[in-house]
Design a protein around this motif. Sequence first.
Motif, PDB file in Angstrom:
ATOM      1  N   SER A  86       0.828  -1.210   0.000  1.00  0.00           N
ATOM      2  CA  SER A  86       0.000   0.000   0.000  1.00  0.00           C
ATOM      3  C   SER A  86       0.860   1.257   0.000  1.00  0.00           C
ATOM      4  O   SER A  86       0.516   2.255  -0.645  1.00  0.00           O
ATOM      5  CB  SER A  86      -0.921   0.011   1.227  1.00  0.00           C
ATOM      6  OG  SER A  86      -1.857  -1.038   1.152  1.00  0.00           O
ATOM      7  N   CYS A 126      -8.735   3.110  -4.928  1.00  0.00           N
ATOM      8  CA  CYS A 126      -8.749   3.269  -3.468  1.00  0.00           C
ATOM      9  C   CYS A 126      -8.390   1.939  -2.809  1.00  0.00           C
ATOM     10  O   CYS A 126      -9.052   0.917  -3.054  1.00  0.00           O
ATOM     11  CB  CYS A 126     -10.132   3.721  -3.017  1.00  0.00           C
ATOM     12  SG  CYS A 126     -10.216   4.002  -1.239  1.00  0.00           S
ATOM     13  N   CYS A 128      -8.868   0.403  -0.136  1.00  0.00           N
ATOM     14  CA  CYS A 128      -9.657  -0.070   1.014  1.00  0.00           C
ATOM     15  C   CYS A 128      -9.665  -1.594   1.102  1.00  0.00           C
ATOM     16  O   CYS A 128      -9.456  -2.182   2.163  1.00  0.00           O
ATOM     17  CB  CYS A 128     -11.091   0.446   0.912  1.00  0.00           C
ATOM     18  SG  CYS A 128     -11.234   2.224   1.053  1.00  0.00           S
ATOM     19  N   ALA A 129      -9.953  -2.238  -0.033  1.00  0.00           N
ATOM     20  CA  ALA A 129     -10.033  -3.700  -0.052  1.00  0.00           C
ATOM     21  C   ALA A 129      -8.706  -4.326   0.355  1.00  0.00           C
ATOM     22  O   ALA A 129      -8.673  -5.315   1.097  1.00  0.00           O
ATOM     23  CB  ALA A 129     -10.439  -4.181  -1.442  1.00  0.00           C
ATOM     24  N   GLY A 131      -6.424  -2.999   2.299  1.00  0.00           N
ATOM     25  CA  GLY A 131      -6.215  -2.778   3.733  1.00  0.00           C
ATOM     26  C   GLY A 131      -7.082  -3.661   4.608  1.00  0.00           C
ATOM     27  O   GLY A 131      -6.688  -4.020   5.716  1.00  0.00           O
ATOM     28  N   MET A 132      -8.274  -4.020   4.128  1.00  0.00           N
ATOM     29  CA  MET A 132      -9.196  -4.838   4.930  1.00  0.00           C
ATOM     30  C   MET A 132      -9.031  -6.331   4.687  1.00  0.00           C
ATOM     31  O   MET A 132      -9.615  -7.139   5.414  1.00  0.00           O
ATOM     32  CB  MET A 132     -10.636  -4.441   4.619  1.00  0.00           C
ATOM     33  CG  MET A 132     -11.012  -3.055   5.089  1.00  0.00           C
ATOM     34  SD  MET A 132     -12.786  -2.745   4.958  1.00  0.00           S
ATOM     35  CE  MET A 132     -13.024  -2.863   3.195  1.00  0.00           C
ATOM     36  N   THR A 136      -9.957  -8.193   8.602  1.00  0.00           N
ATOM     37  CA  THR A 136     -11.335  -8.681   8.715  1.00  0.00           C
ATOM     38  C   THR A 136     -11.371 -10.190   8.936  1.00  0.00           C
ATOM     39  O   THR A 136     -12.156 -10.700   9.742  1.00  0.00           O
ATOM     40  CB  THR A 136     -12.137  -8.341   7.439  1.00  0.00           C
ATOM     41  OG1 THR A 136     -11.397  -8.764   6.290  1.00  0.00           O
ATOM     42  CG2 THR A 136     -12.422  -6.867   7.356  1.00  0.00           C
ATOM     43  N   ALA A 419      -8.402  -8.204  -4.125  1.00  0.00           N
ATOM     44  CA  ALA A 419      -7.989  -6.801  -4.066  1.00  0.00           C
ATOM     45  C   ALA A 419      -7.011  -6.459  -5.182  1.00  0.00           C
ATOM     46  O   ALA A 419      -7.140  -5.416  -5.838  1.00  0.00           O
ATOM     47  CB  ALA A 419      -7.358  -6.510  -2.696  1.00  0.00           C
ATOM     48  N   MET A 444     -15.514   0.376  -6.395  1.00  0.00           N
ATOM     49  CA  MET A 444     -14.632   0.398  -5.229  1.00  0.00           C
ATOM     50  C   MET A 444     -15.365  -0.100  -3.980  1.00  0.00           C
ATOM     51  O   MET A 444     -14.846  -0.899  -3.207  1.00  0.00           O
ATOM     52  CB  MET A 444     -14.118   1.832  -5.011  1.00  0.00           C
ATOM     53  CG  MET A 444     -13.142   2.003  -3.860  1.00  0.00           C
ATOM     54  SD  MET A 444     -13.962   2.345  -2.292  1.00  0.00           S
ATOM     55  CE  MET A 444     -14.582   3.995  -2.622  1.00  0.00           C
ATOM     56  N   ALA A 445     -16.602   0.363  -3.802  1.00  0.00           N
ATOM     57  CA  ALA A 445     -17.410  -0.077  -2.664  1.00  0.00           C
ATOM     58  C   ALA A 445     -17.700  -1.578  -2.762  1.00  0.00           C
ATOM     59  O   ALA A 445     -17.663  -2.310  -1.761  1.00  0.00           O
ATOM     60  CB  ALA A 445     -18.712   0.710  -2.614  1.00  0.00           C
ATOM     61  N   SER A 448     -14.788  -3.682  -1.564  1.00  0.00           N
ATOM     62  CA  SER A 448     -14.705  -3.738  -0.101  1.00  0.00           C
ATOM     63  C   SER A 448     -15.742  -4.703   0.457  1.00  0.00           C
ATOM     64  O   SER A 448     -15.462  -5.490   1.366  1.00  0.00           O
ATOM     65  CB  SER A 448     -14.906  -2.338   0.490  1.00  0.00           C
ATOM     66  OG  SER A 448     -13.900  -1.451   0.045  1.00  0.00           O
TER      67      SER A 448
END
Length: 464
Positions: A86, A126, A128-129, A131-132, A136, A419, A444-445, A448
């Motif tokens: 990242s 982005c 996000c995916a 990073g999670m 998770t 991701a 993007m949403a 995630s």
Amino acid sequence: GEKVPIDGEVVEGSSHVDEAMLTGESKAIRKEAGMKIYGATQNQEGAIVGRAIAIGHDTALAAIIRLVEEAQSSRAPIQKLADQISAIFVPTVVFIALVTFFAWWGFSHDFTSALINSVAVLVIACPCALGMATPTVIMVSTGLGAKNGILVKNAEAIQLAEKLDIIAIDKTGTLTEGKPVVTDALPETCLKIAASLEENSEHPIAQAIVQGFSGQKEVVTDFKAISGKGVVGMVEGKKHYLGSIQWTQGRGLPIDKTVVKPLEEAKKTVVILSDDEKILGYLAVADKIRTNSQEGVRRIKALGIETVMLTGDNQETAQAIAREAKIDSFRAEILPSDKAEVVEKLKEGKKRVGMVGDGINDAPALASADVGFAMRTGSDIAIEASDITLMTNDLRSVADAIYLSKATFRKVRQNLFFAFIYNIVGIPVAAFGLLNPMIAGAAMAASSITVIANALLLKRWRRK
């Protein structure tokens, strides 16, 4: 049908208590006087009176909550890789977005299209995916483990568990029931002196000898316990020794093999009583293998992991027990202080080694191992030194923990794949002007949500 309010010890009555919230086992456990009960467990039948031994933050349930919280906030090594990617990924995407903006503006001379396409690149990329992807899954895994009686202290232990090559298993209290009994005393008169000597010792074999004699004991003075060897003390003005065969032989006293060999072949531990001049008697102590140990060893071996038993017993007794438990190999005549050294030797050749134990003398080995597994009934020191605490005294739980580790990092790898593929495909599409920023935002949403949904699918895992 009431819940036990706090941790305690039964002082009166008997009942069956459902400890599923601690152990993950649906079978109720019989409780009698002297046995521990735990807060939030469910009394099934009968009435019991208990004495409180822990309240509030000191209860077993509170300890479980603390461990789960710590594990969920810890970071697996693979997460560090995602963080490093990242750190490179973000400036790279910004650079690609700038190149996209100037390329479109330069070729089309359309500022609006250039801006829209560069924004689409920023939105679709982005991270996000990414990073999670790991945290998770770790959160779901640690919660699932706690529900099934597997308490993980940190995420690194979950990651390492799936890569183990060898598991070293302590014999007493782990492979066996840890409740030895005296089966032979030759002659019987030696049991009185032996019980007198062992009265001040806390070793399981010592307790078995003490419980094996119900008469009046002799007064012992100048008592001394020698770790891994035995005890020595003055009885009726004469020095007596009670300990292992090796210790007795080391003092220059000859052993009667006709007495010792049949006892060893019967999987019994032989303890010898002697004075400075001669052997006074032989005692044999037996500790039954747990009913689930063979199945536990079989399941560990089915994972492609080599099993090694560690014991202070002599070669003959160790060989007989290892053969019955179907263990690959064993290390016998090991002093408690040497277990950590054995674990270090097993690591040679870049092998990853796990250790299963429950006693104070197992703590250094548990700490030395790549992953330490401690039984719930073990000493506080052993539990503190371990990476994973098993709430059931069942070797099968070790295999369950490894299966959970494999399932966990299968999900982590799937999430990282999703991701990366999402970004590898999405960024070029956006850069070539084929993606509206609004659609990029929705994509993007969706990425995630995909990562979170895949992590939640781990909840379908069940103990085998």
